[in-house]
Design an enzyme around this catalytic site. Sequence first.
Site, short mmCIF file in Angstrom:
data_model
loop_
_atom_site.label_atom_id
_atom_site.label_comp_id
_atom_site.label_asym_id
_atom_site.label_seq_id
_atom_site.Cartn_x
_atom_site.Cartn_y
_atom_site.Cartn_z
N GLY A 54 -85.72 24.58 -16.07
CA GLY A 54 -85.49 25.92 -16.61
C GLY A 54 -86.73 26.77 -16.81
N THR A 55 -87.88 26.33 -16.30
CA THR A 55 -89.10 27.10 -16.55
C THR A 55 -89.06 28.48 -15.88
OG1 THR A 55 -90.13 25.92 -14.70
CG2 THR A 55 -90.64 25.14 -16.91
N GLY A 56 -88.47 28.56 -14.69
CA GLY A 56 -88.38 29.85 -14.02
C GLY A 56 -87.49 30.82 -14.77
N CYS A 57 -86.36 30.33 -15.25
CA CYS A 57 -85.45 31.15 -16.06
C CYS A 57 -86.15 31.62 -17.33
CB CYS A 57 -84.20 30.36 -16.43
SG CYS A 57 -83.30 29.65 -15.04
N LYS A 75 -95.15 32.57 -8.55
CA LYS A 75 -95.51 31.47 -9.44
C LYS A 75 -96.07 30.31 -8.63
CE LYS A 75 -91.28 31.62 -10.61
NZ LYS A 75 -89.92 31.42 -11.17
N THR A 111 -89.59 20.07 -16.97
CA THR A 111 -89.81 21.48 -16.67
C THR A 111 -88.52 22.18 -16.24
OG1 THR A 111 -90.44 20.85 -14.40
CG2 THR A 111 -92.23 21.13 -16.02
#
Length: 261
Positions: A206-209, A173, A204
């Site tokens: 928690g965007t990866g989760c 990412k 942003t």
Amino acid sequence: MYTALTIAGSDCSGGAGIQADLKTMSAHGIFGMSVIVAVVAENTSRVISIQDIKPQIICDQLTAVFEDIKVEAVKIGMLSCPDTINAVYNKLMEYKPKNIVVDPVMYAKNGSPLMPESSIEVLLKTIVPIATIITPNIPEAECIAGMKIQNRNDLKTACLKIYNTGVKNVLIKGGHYDGDAMDILYDGKEFYTFVTERINTKNTHGTGCTLSSSIASNLALGHSIYDSVRLAKEYVTGAIQNALDLGKGNGPTNHFWKFYK
């Protein structure tokens, strides 16, 4: 009904971890289940403390799910210590789920470390080689690949190095770059680029989760790896565009943006 399981830490503020995963799965029409491996006292500004769950309880949670309900996809998030990693790995080897999405959660959005370096080597030897896809951000990819990433060619080189750990697909990412948000997927044969205009927001958390659990949800629905990533990217972009201005730090994304604002 299609199902997915998240194996991750609990975020009491609701924006990341187990809470973000279950919201994401629900938004995709997936019945979400969870195995909590750590309780994290965190909010939008900081991580206060972490309590790992005992390996036996982790194993018992996994047994409870797999012995009773079919699991179409598994999302793995924060695994903060070797004992936790080994407990999860042994159970996954026992039940052998078809789709495994690994989000190597090493840092919180505010930079707080969530995984000690001693755990990274164990993760790479156990969980990663059995994964369908791993979804590191640039700092995590640099750590796993053992190199600095400064341009698109570096992204591709890092994908190749991470792919050589045994994982079937690698998605790095690019959210830590300036300019457009560019992610690169490598499936062992081809590179695919996903680019969206960068959204000017600090919210942003928690965007990866959210991205990884969206990929898991799409795989559970039967989509290809390419389409699962493409659809997840679209979903996360909408969640960020409609992010919630909650808290004093990095607010959470809006997991149900398609349904209400």
